[in-house]
Design an enzyme around this catalytic site. Structure first.
Site, mmCIF file in Angstrom:
data_model
loop_
_atom_site.group_PDB
_atom_site.id
_atom_site.type_symbol
_atom_site.label_atom_id
_atom_site.label_comp_id
_atom_site.label_asym_id
_atom_site.label_seq_id
_atom_site.Cartn_x
_atom_site.Cartn_y
_atom_site.Cartn_z
ATOM 1 N N TYR A 96 23.708 -49.369 8.917
ATOM 2 C CA TYR A 96 23.796 -48.067 9.000
ATOM 3 C C TYR A 96 24.287 -47.168 9.776
ATOM 4 C CZ TYR A 96 21.217 -43.070 8.300
ATOM 5 O OH TYR A 96 20.932 -41.484 8.129
ATOM 6 N N SER A 129 24.910 -38.820 10.879
ATOM 7 C CA SER A 129 23.278 -38.920 11.346
ATOM 8 C C SER A 129 23.606 -38.858 13.167
ATOM 9 C CB SER A 129 23.141 -39.830 11.538
ATOM 10 O OG SER A 129 21.921 -40.962 12.480
HETATM 11 P P1 NAD Z 1 17.088 -39.003 0.144
HETATM 12 O O1 NAD Z 1 16.559 -40.185 0.561
HETATM 13 O O2 NAD Z 1 15.817 -38.440 0.600
HETATM 14 O O3 NAD Z 1 17.881 -38.732 -0.039
HETATM 15 C C1 NAD Z 1 19.301 -38.821 -0.559
HETATM 16 C C2 NAD Z 1 20.110 -38.683 -1.797
HETATM 17 O O4 NAD Z 1 20.804 -39.427 -1.901
HETATM 18 C C3 NAD Z 1 19.436 -38.865 -3.028
HETATM 19 O O5 NAD Z 1 19.610 -37.465 -3.709
HETATM 20 C C4 NAD Z 1 19.502 -39.717 -3.562
HETATM 21 O O6 NAD Z 1 19.378 -39.837 -5.151
HETATM 22 C C5 NAD Z 1 20.938 -39.696 -3.308
HETATM 23 N N1 NAD Z 1 22.016 -41.053 -3.594
HETATM 24 C C6 NAD Z 1 21.194 -42.231 -3.608
HETATM 25 N N2 NAD Z 1 22.079 -43.476 -3.753
HETATM 26 C C7 NAD Z 1 22.561 -42.567 -3.850
HETATM 27 C C8 NAD Z 1 23.954 -43.431 -4.783
HETATM 28 N N3 NAD Z 1 24.233 -44.719 -4.914
HETATM 29 N N4 NAD Z 1 24.918 -41.914 -5.643
HETATM 30 C C9 NAD Z 1 24.143 -41.086 -5.958
HETATM 31 N N5 NAD Z 1 23.237 -40.629 -4.916
HETATM 32 C C10 NAD Z 1 22.799 -41.518 -3.991
HETATM 33 O O7 NAD Z 1 17.365 -39.344 2.107
HETATM 34 P P2 NAD Z 1 17.834 -37.846 3.485
HETATM 35 O O8 NAD Z 1 17.432 -38.820 4.785
HETATM 36 O O9 NAD Z 1 17.915 -36.492 2.500
HETATM 37 O O10 NAD Z 1 19.374 -38.735 3.360
HETATM 38 C C11 NAD Z 1 20.437 -37.535 3.341
HETATM 39 C C12 NAD Z 1 21.649 -37.683 4.382
HETATM 40 O O11 NAD Z 1 21.292 -37.461 5.612
HETATM 41 C C13 NAD Z 1 21.784 -39.284 4.519
HETATM 42 O O12 NAD Z 1 23.173 -39.426 4.119
HETATM 43 C C14 NAD Z 1 21.338 -39.921 5.771
HETATM 44 O O13 NAD Z 1 21.785 -40.304 6.002
HETATM 45 C C15 NAD Z 1 21.366 -38.740 6.575
HETATM 46 N N6 NAD Z 1 20.583 -38.264 7.073
HETATM 47 C C16 NAD Z 1 19.270 -38.455 7.081
HETATM 48 C C17 NAD Z 1 18.176 -38.746 8.297
HETATM 49 C C18 NAD Z 1 16.885 -38.180 8.230
HETATM 50 O O14 NAD Z 1 16.201 -38.485 9.206
HETATM 51 N N7 NAD Z 1 16.369 -37.669 6.913
HETATM 52 C C19 NAD Z 1 18.378 -38.466 9.750
HETATM 53 C C20 NAD Z 1 19.538 -38.616 9.974
HETATM 54 C C21 NAD Z 1 20.636 -38.430 8.857
#
Ligand code: NAD
Length: 260
Positions: free
Chosen positions: A155, A142
């Site tokens: 985080y 991130s």
């Molecule tokens: P999201 O909530 O849409 O998806 C998260 C996914 O992780 C889902 O499929 C959920 O079921 C799964 N998950 C959560 N806990 C779990 C567990 N214990 N075991 C297995 N699966 C689990 O979130 P996102 O925004 O798509 O985030 C995905 C990644 O990207 C994360 O690591 C997040 O930190 C990172 N990220 C997101 C953003 C953003 O702006 N959305 C920015 C930077 C980094």
């Protein structure tokens, strides 16, 4: 481009992970999905991806907070798909609170899912990648792996940690044909971020649209979200021959957030 390769994308029932899984499948890669959600919706997604791209798509319900389930997921990728050439550690959760009020169990959960799961999956997947002489480890970190924001101690610690882990793996895997890189998104409009926007609207007594505008304006010179498909495109590039010598890197895709 990735025909015959096998990938695990953790946390791919939603958001960025689903975008990455779709992009890899579009390149001909067989994919193991993972994550939580409604069983029928997940099966529909799995079957839909397989039919759309003519690849094998499997699903593991492994809980990334449990090391034995992470190891079992890597094992079932080998038995169901025939190996694991590409490991995308993407599953993640968020929790916001000042440090002094941060619940211990939320700290443990964020570190387990956003950081330790990647370690356990890498540990399980690396031996076969080394034997094959080719592998790709892609850790979804991130902008918060590079800079901090208040009220996100767990985080930010996990995301800084995963960038360190990515670099250590790159050093240990030098010359083996296995690369290890991190992707650092800024804001991507997924359920994880939608919740933060709604919390912000509620706290500030403003509309969701205003909260979204404030969130983007605060951090992003571009003022725009990146999309899951764009993150998928970067992951696919890191799997391409052009990226054979890219390892130990952290790629921002953050609309200029960390350039400030
Ligand atoms: P999201 O909530 O849409 O998806 C998260 C996914 O992780 C889902 O499929 C959920 O079921 C799964 N998950 C959560 N806990 C779990 C567990 N214990 N075991 C297995 N699966 C689990 O979130 P996102 O925004 O798509 O985030 C995905 C990644 O990207 C994360 O690591 C997040 O930190 C990172 N990220 C997101 C953003 C953003 O702006 N959305 C920015 C930077 C980094």
């Amino acid at each position: 481009m990735l025909k015959g390769k096998k990938a695990i994308v953790t946390g791919s029932t939603s958001g960025i992970g689903l975008g990455v899984a779709d992009t890899l499948a579009a390149q001909g890669c067989d994919v193991m999905l993972n994550g939580f959600g409604d069983a029928d919706a997940i099966e529909k997604e799995r079957a839909g991806l397989a039919a759309k791209y003519g690849v094998t798509v499997a699903y593991s319900a492994a809980d990334m907070s449990k090391s034995d389930e992470v190891r079992a997921m890597v094992g079932s990728c080998a038995s169901e798909l025939g190996g694991c050439d590409i490991l995308v550690n993407n599953a993640g959760i968020q929790f916001t609170s000042p440090i002094e009020a941060f619940p211990d169990d939320r700290w443990d959960a964020v570190i387990a899912i956003n950081l330790s799961a990647a370690f356990h999956a890498m540990k399980a997947a690396i031996p076969a990648m080394k034997s094959a002489g080719w592998g790709r480890i892609i850790n979804v970190a991130s902008a918060h792996g590079l800079v901090a924001s208040k009220e996100k101690s767990a985080y930010v610690a996990a995301k800084h940690g995963i960038i360190g882990l990515t670099k250590v793996a790159a050093l240990e895997l030098g010359g083996t044909g296995v690369t290890s890189n991190a992707i650092c998104p800024g804001w991507v409009l997924t359920p994880l971020v939608q919740k933060q926007i709604e919390d912000r609207a509620e706290k500030g007594g403003i509309t969701v649209a205003e909260a979204q505008k404030n969130l983007l304006g605060e951090k992003l010179p571009s003022g725009q979200f990146a999309t899951p498909e764009q993150i998928g495109g970067l992951a696919a590039f890191l799997c391409s021959p052009s990226a054979d010598q890219i390892t130990g890197s952290s790629y921002t895709i953050d609309g200029g957030w960390t350039a400030q």
